[in-house]
Design an enzyme around this catalytic site. Structure first.
Site, PDB file in Angstrom:
ATOM      1  N   VAL A  16       0.835  -1.211   0.000  1.00 50.60           N
ATOM      2  CA  VAL A  16       0.000   0.000   0.000  1.00 50.60           C
ATOM      3  C   VAL A  16       0.872   1.264   0.000  1.00 50.60           C
ATOM      4  O   VAL A  16       0.547   2.261  -0.656  1.00 50.60           O
ATOM      5  CB  VAL A  16      -0.974  -0.004   1.203  1.00 50.60           C
ATOM      6  CG1 VAL A  16      -1.845   1.243   1.195  1.00 50.60           C
ATOM      7  CG2 VAL A  16      -1.851  -1.238   1.171  1.00 50.60           C
ATOM      8  N   GLU A 122      -9.985   6.012   6.511  1.00 50.85           N
ATOM      9  CA  GLU A 122     -10.932   5.449   5.537  1.00 50.85           C
ATOM     10  C   GLU A 122     -10.406   4.133   4.964  1.00 50.85           C
ATOM     11  O   GLU A 122     -11.173   3.197   4.705  1.00 50.85           O
ATOM     12  CB  GLU A 122     -11.155   6.470   4.409  1.00 50.85           C
ATOM     13  CG  GLU A 122     -12.232   6.099   3.437  1.00 50.85           C
ATOM     14  CD  GLU A 122     -13.613   6.051   4.069  1.00 50.85           C
ATOM     15  OE1 GLU A 122     -14.167   7.094   4.399  1.00 50.85           O
ATOM     16  OE2 GLU A 122     -14.146   4.928   4.219  1.00 50.85           O
ATOM     17  N   ILE A 129     -14.057   1.548  -0.839  1.00 50.59           N
ATOM     18  CA  ILE A 129     -15.443   1.989  -0.572  1.00 50.59           C
ATOM     19  C   ILE A 129     -15.400   3.078   0.506  1.00 50.59           C
ATOM     20  O   ILE A 129     -14.915   2.826   1.610  1.00 50.59           O
ATOM     21  CB  ILE A 129     -16.339   0.830  -0.068  1.00 50.59           C
ATOM     22  CG1 ILE A 129     -16.342  -0.333  -1.063  1.00 50.59           C
ATOM     23  CG2 ILE A 129     -17.742   1.325   0.211  1.00 50.59           C
ATOM     24  CD1 ILE A 129     -17.190  -1.528  -0.609  1.00 50.59           C
ATOM     25  N   GLY A 180      -1.059  -9.301  -3.112  1.00 51.66           N
ATOM     26  CA  GLY A 180      -0.962  -8.264  -2.069  1.00 51.66           C
ATOM     27  C   GLY A 180      -2.278  -8.006  -1.356  1.00 51.66           C
ATOM     28  O   GLY A 180      -2.458  -6.962  -0.735  1.00 51.66           O
ATOM     29  N   GLU A 183      -3.259 -10.412   4.553  1.00 48.44           N
ATOM     30  CA  GLU A 183      -2.414  -9.932   5.658  1.00 48.44           C
ATOM     31  C   GLU A 183      -1.156 -10.793   5.706  1.00 48.44           C
ATOM     32  O   GLU A 183      -1.177 -11.950   5.242  1.00 48.44           O
ATOM     33  CB  GLU A 183      -3.168 -10.071   6.985  1.00 48.44           C
ATOM     34  CG  GLU A 183      -4.460  -9.296   7.068  1.00 48.44           C
ATOM     35  CD  GLU A 183      -4.268  -7.801   6.890  1.00 48.44           C
ATOM     36  OE1 GLU A 183      -3.508  -7.190   7.645  1.00 48.44           O
ATOM     37  OE2 GLU A 183      -4.870  -7.241   5.955  1.00 48.44           O
ATOM     38  N   ASP A 194      -9.694 -10.039  10.653  1.00 46.81           N
ATOM     39  CA  ASP A 194      -9.622  -8.775   9.909  1.00 46.81           C
ATOM     40  C   ASP A 194     -11.033  -8.211   9.702  1.00 46.81           C
ATOM     41  O   ASP A 194     -11.273  -7.018   9.895  1.00 46.81           O
ATOM     42  CB  ASP A 194      -8.922  -9.032   8.560  1.00 46.81           C
ATOM     43  CG  ASP A 194      -8.847  -7.801   7.694  1.00 46.81           C
ATOM     44  OD1 ASP A 194      -7.903  -7.008   7.863  1.00 46.81           O
ATOM     45  OD2 ASP A 194      -9.747  -7.617   6.857  1.00 46.81           O
ATOM     46  N   LYS A 198     -12.706  -4.612  11.177  1.00 43.12           N
ATOM     47  CA  LYS A 198     -13.434  -3.651  10.340  1.00 43.12           C
ATOM     48  C   LYS A 198     -14.857  -3.450  10.868  1.00 43.12           C
ATOM     49  O   LYS A 198     -15.372  -2.334  10.897  1.00 43.12           O
ATOM     50  CB  LYS A 198     -13.448  -4.123   8.888  1.00 43.12           C
ATOM     51  CG  LYS A 198     -12.058  -4.040   8.254  1.00 43.12           C
ATOM     52  CD  LYS A 198     -11.986  -4.807   6.950  1.00 43.12           C
ATOM     53  CE  LYS A 198     -10.621  -4.689   6.306  1.00 43.12           C
ATOM     54  NZ  LYS A 198     -10.381  -5.702   5.284  1.00 43.12           N
ATOM     55  N   GLY A 296      -5.723  -4.477  -2.039  1.00 41.06           N
ATOM     56  CA  GLY A 296      -4.834  -4.237  -3.179  1.00 41.06           C
ATOM     57  C   GLY A 296      -4.220  -2.849  -3.107  1.00 41.06           C
ATOM     58  O   GLY A 296      -4.750  -1.951  -2.439  1.00 41.06           O
TER      59      GLY A 296
HETATM   60  N1  HSE Z   1      -6.294  -8.405   4.098  1.00 37.09           N
HETATM   61  C1  HSE Z   1      -7.260  -7.383   3.883  1.00 37.09           C
HETATM   62  C2  HSE Z   1      -8.367  -7.932   3.018  1.00 37.09           C
HETATM   63  C3  HSE Z   1      -6.612  -6.201   3.244  1.00 37.09           C
HETATM   64  O1  HSE Z   1      -8.142  -8.936   2.360  1.00 37.09           O
HETATM   65  O2  HSE Z   1      -9.463  -7.370   2.998  1.00 37.09           O
HETATM   66  C4  HSE Z   1      -7.497  -4.989   3.116  1.00 37.09           C
HETATM   67  O3  HSE Z   1      -7.950  -4.542   4.356  1.00 37.09           O
END
Ligand code: HSE
Length: 319
Positions: A16, A122, A129, A180, A183, A194, A198, A296
């Site tokens: 990133v 964000e 999004i 990419g 994680e 993950d 979120k 990505g």
């Molecule tokens: N590993 C996370 C995913 C990266 O696949 O959504 C983006 O937050």
């Protein structure tokens, strides 16, 4: 509204970080320049010249010209140190670290209030999004009833590839890593952690409900068995990892991450590959559906860019 010149101190130059570097090169209208990049690994070969890098974080913290810290490192504990120190020293922060933000949400909010300095993130939720901004601005006065969606790109990619293209789980995971999306510790994706981080951030911005990772249930795609796969195939269903939160009749909130059977009538049915999809339901707008790439380099960098752009306006943040 006038725009400030931003001098960025960037921490991390992985997928990133490099994506942001490229995106900024192509955004000449924004007066934002990466002044220094702090990285850990001295021996790693990088796409841009060594003169852009430092290995000493003090070079960033002690540079009075740097007015924005962008934190794009993997390690949540190290990210926490960087972000809290930056806020305490009055430097605005952009972060994409969902784990760090979910684990320390309340304290980070307090620090913003105390030091009157913004932390924007964000990119921590659903990459491209703009869901946090929508929850904060568009729905400011419209009451959220529920929010649900696919918020992890890697697992959606893996599920799509194993379902549609008959790749093995290992092959699909390897592809998600090579692209990419995943994680560095892929159990964070496949175990639903993950997605839970979120969801915790979404919960705070949807319902003002601040919870800790241990408060919510997460079941990952690594719990899906052969019988579920067989059943889904036979019935023409898909399995998606869904994060959901809703208000119960008594006003309490329920929230969890679980793999679900999804039928073709469901809006999430066609959200495939690395895409994320979020469905909100509010009192006035009723249902809305947001779709975009959820992981990505460039999709995530686009969200970081939008935060940097927001900071460039002479705008008074409310805490
Ligand atoms: N590993 C996370 C995913 C990266 O696949 O959504 C983006 O937050």
């Amino acid at each position: 509204m006038s725009r400030k010149k931003l001098n960025i101190g960037l921490f991390g130059f992985g997928c990133v970080g490099f994506g942001l570097y490229e995106v900024l090169q192509k955004t000449p209208g924004l007066k934002a320049n990466i002044k220094n990049i702090c990285v850990k690994d001295k021996d790693k070969k990088r796409e841009i010249g060594a003169e852009n890098f430092t290995f000493n974080k003090e070079d960033i913290f002690n540079d009075p010209e740097i007015n924005v810290i962008v934190e794009l490192i993997d390690d949540a504990e190290a990210a926490y140190e960087i972000v809290t120190r930056a806020l305490k020293s009055g430097k605005a922060v952009v972060s994409a670290n969902k784990k760090m933000i979910a684990e320390h949400f309340e304290e980070l909010l307090e620090l913003q209030r105390e030091y009157q300095v913004p932390l924007l993130y964000e990119a921590a939720c659903c990459a491209s999004i703009p869901i946090i901004r929508n929850l904060e601005e568009y729905y400011d006065n419209d009451l959220l009833e529920s929010i649900q969606g696919i918020v992890n790109g890697s697992t959606n990619y893996i599920l799509t590839k194993t379902f549609k293209d008959n790749l093995s789980y290992e092959e699909a995971l390897k592809e998600a890593q090579d692209k990419g999306f995943a994680e560095s510790n892929p159990i964070l994706d496949t175990g639903g952690f993950d997605a839970k981080y979120k969801l915790l951030i979404l919960l705070a911005h949807s319902f003002g409900y601040i919870a800790k990772p241990d408060d919510l249930l997460n079941i990952g795609i690594n719990s899906i068995g052969g019988l579920e796969l067989k059943y889904a195939r036979e019935k023409g269903l898909k399995i998606k990892l869904v994060a959901q939160a809703f208000k119960n009749a008594d006003g309490t909130i329920s929230a969890f991450v679980i793999p679900k059977f999804i039928d073709s009538e469901d809006r999430l049915f066609n959200v495939d590959d690395v895409f994320n999809g979020v469905i909100t339901k509010t009192s006035f707008a009723d249902e809305q559906f947001f779709v975009g790439k959820g992981a990505g380099a460039h999709p995530t960098a686009s969200a970081v860019l939008s935060d940097i752009s927001a900071l460039s306006y002479d705008y008074q943040y409310e805490y």
